[in-house]
Write a protein that holds these residues in place. Sequence first.
Motif, PDB file in Angstrom:
ATOM      1  N   ASP A  25       5.019  -7.001 -12.060  1.00  0.00           N
ATOM      2  CA  ASP A  25       4.099  -7.742 -11.195  1.00  0.00           C
ATOM      3  C   ASP A  25       4.731  -7.763  -9.820  1.00  0.00           C
ATOM      4  N   THR A  26       3.928  -7.561  -8.809  1.00  0.00           N
ATOM      5  CA  THR A  26       4.440  -7.599  -7.452  1.00  0.00           C
ATOM      6  C   THR A  26       3.774  -8.722  -6.672  1.00  0.00           C
ATOM      7  N   LYS A  27       4.528  -9.233  -5.732  1.00  0.00           N
ATOM      8  CA  LYS A  27       4.017 -10.200  -4.764  1.00  0.00           C
ATOM      9  C   LYS A  27       4.057  -9.483  -3.423  1.00  0.00           C
ATOM     10  N   THR A  28       2.929  -9.517  -2.714  1.00  0.00           N
ATOM     11  CA  THR A  28       2.834  -8.817  -1.435  1.00  0.00           C
ATOM     12  C   THR A  28       2.355  -9.781  -0.356  1.00  0.00           C
ATOM     13  N   LEU A  29       2.398  -9.341   0.877  1.00  0.00           N
ATOM     14  CA  LEU A  29       1.913 -10.183   1.966  1.00  0.00           C
ATOM     15  C   LEU A  29       0.460 -10.594   1.757  1.00  0.00           C
ATOM     16  N   PRO A  30      -0.438  -9.680   1.355  1.00  0.00           N
ATOM     17  CA  PRO A  30      -1.824 -10.121   1.197  1.00  0.00           C
ATOM     18  C   PRO A  30      -2.147 -10.826  -0.116  1.00  0.00           C
ATOM     19  N   VAL A  31      -1.384 -10.566  -1.202  1.00  0.00           N
ATOM     20  CA  VAL A  31      -1.723 -11.172  -2.495  1.00  0.00           C
ATOM     21  C   VAL A  31      -0.477 -11.665  -3.220  1.00  0.00           C
ATOM     22  N   ALA A  32      -0.654 -12.757  -3.958  1.00  0.00           N
ATOM     23  CA  ALA A  32       0.470 -13.375  -4.674  1.00  0.00           C
ATOM     24  C   ALA A  32       0.818 -12.665  -5.974  1.00  0.00           C
ATOM     25  N   SER A  33      -0.141 -11.944  -6.547  1.00  0.00           N
ATOM     26  CA  SER A  33       0.115 -11.262  -7.811  1.00  0.00           C
ATOM     27  C   SER A  33      -0.681  -9.969  -7.859  1.00  0.00           C
ATOM     28  N   PHE A  50      -2.674   0.046 -11.326  1.00  0.00           N
ATOM     29  CA  PHE A  50      -2.519  -1.331 -10.853  1.00  0.00           C
ATOM     30  C   PHE A  50      -3.879  -1.958 -10.616  1.00  0.00           C
ATOM     31  N   ASN A  51      -3.867  -3.269 -10.643  1.00  0.00           N
ATOM     32  CA  ASN A  51      -5.086  -4.039 -10.477  1.00  0.00           C
ATOM     33  C   ASN A  51      -5.430  -4.135  -8.997  1.00  0.00           C
ATOM     34  N   GLN A  52      -6.487  -3.466  -8.588  1.00  0.00           N
ATOM     35  CA  GLN A  52      -6.902  -3.475  -7.189  1.00  0.00           C
ATOM     36  C   GLN A  52      -7.709  -4.721  -6.821  1.00  0.00           C
ATOM     37  N   ALA A  53      -8.194  -5.448  -7.815  1.00  0.00           N
ATOM     38  CA  ALA A  53      -9.068  -6.601  -7.554  1.00  0.00           C
ATOM     39  C   ALA A  53      -8.450  -7.632  -6.601  1.00  0.00           C
ATOM     40  N   PRO A  54      -7.174  -8.004  -6.741  1.00  0.00           N
ATOM     41  CA  PRO A  54      -6.625  -8.986  -5.798  1.00  0.00           C
ATOM     42  C   PRO A  54      -6.647  -8.497  -4.349  1.00  0.00           C
ATOM     43  N   ARG A 110     -11.823  -9.013   1.466  1.00  0.00           N
ATOM     44  CA  ARG A 110     -13.117  -9.688   1.678  1.00  0.00           C
ATOM     45  C   ARG A 110     -12.932 -11.043   2.329  1.00  0.00           C
ATOM     46  N   ALA A 111     -11.921 -11.780   1.875  1.00  0.00           N
ATOM     47  CA  ALA A 111     -11.652 -13.099   2.458  1.00  0.00           C
ATOM     48  C   ALA A 111     -11.259 -12.972   3.924  1.00  0.00           C
ATOM     49  N   ALA A 112     -10.483 -11.959   4.257  1.00  0.00           N
ATOM     50  CA  ALA A 112     -10.068 -11.735   5.649  1.00  0.00           C
ATOM     51  C   ALA A 112     -11.250 -11.354   6.516  1.00  0.00           C
ATOM     52  N   ASP A 113     -12.244 -10.662   5.917  1.00  0.00           N
ATOM     53  CA  ASP A 113     -13.448 -10.268   6.649  1.00  0.00           C
ATOM     54  C   ASP A 113     -14.480 -11.382   6.725  1.00  0.00           C
ATOM     55  N   GLY A 114     -14.205 -12.515   6.067  1.00  0.00           N
ATOM     56  CA  GLY A 114     -15.109 -13.640   6.087  1.00  0.00           C
ATOM     57  C   GLY A 114     -16.276 -13.535   5.135  1.00  0.00           C
ATOM     58  N   GLU A 115     -16.156 -12.683   4.128  1.00  0.00           N
ATOM     59  CA  GLU A 115     -17.260 -12.523   3.150  1.00  0.00           C
ATOM     60  C   GLU A 115     -17.212 -13.599   2.106  1.00  0.00           C
TER      61      GLU A 115
END
Length: 125
Positions: free
Chosen positions: A81-89, A110-114, A120-125
């Motif tokens: 499992d990785t933690k990245t700047l844009p996603v926690a998991s 890998f799971n692209q969903a996060p 989408r959240a960054a784009d305001g969707e």
Amino acid sequence: MSEASSPALSTALAYHRAWTGHDFDRAMTYIADDIVCEAPSGRLEGAAAFRGFMEPFTHILTDSHLIAAFGDESTALVMYDTKTLPVASAPGAECLTVVDGVITHLRIIFNQAPFIAAERAADGE
């Protein structure tokens, strides 16, 4: 199976430790010049193409947790499992083929969903 008794697992874990430790130059020492990588974005051929795909991910990586790893003479499977700047998991898995101490084939899942949700959240969707 222990790392010591599996040549493929030893190489896979050394590669994993290098890229998750932000030493991508060292990680590339485990990659064959003619590597074939099956990635979510498609098939990559050659070390340069692989580096262009994988190295940018290491720049957003903040932490990694190894979940499981198994291997034999020529094949290893590593799940993490990785933690990245844009996603926690962002869980992922790699199936690696190793020949003479270098990775010749790598299939990454890998799971692209996060990442999609974060975009989408960054784009305001």
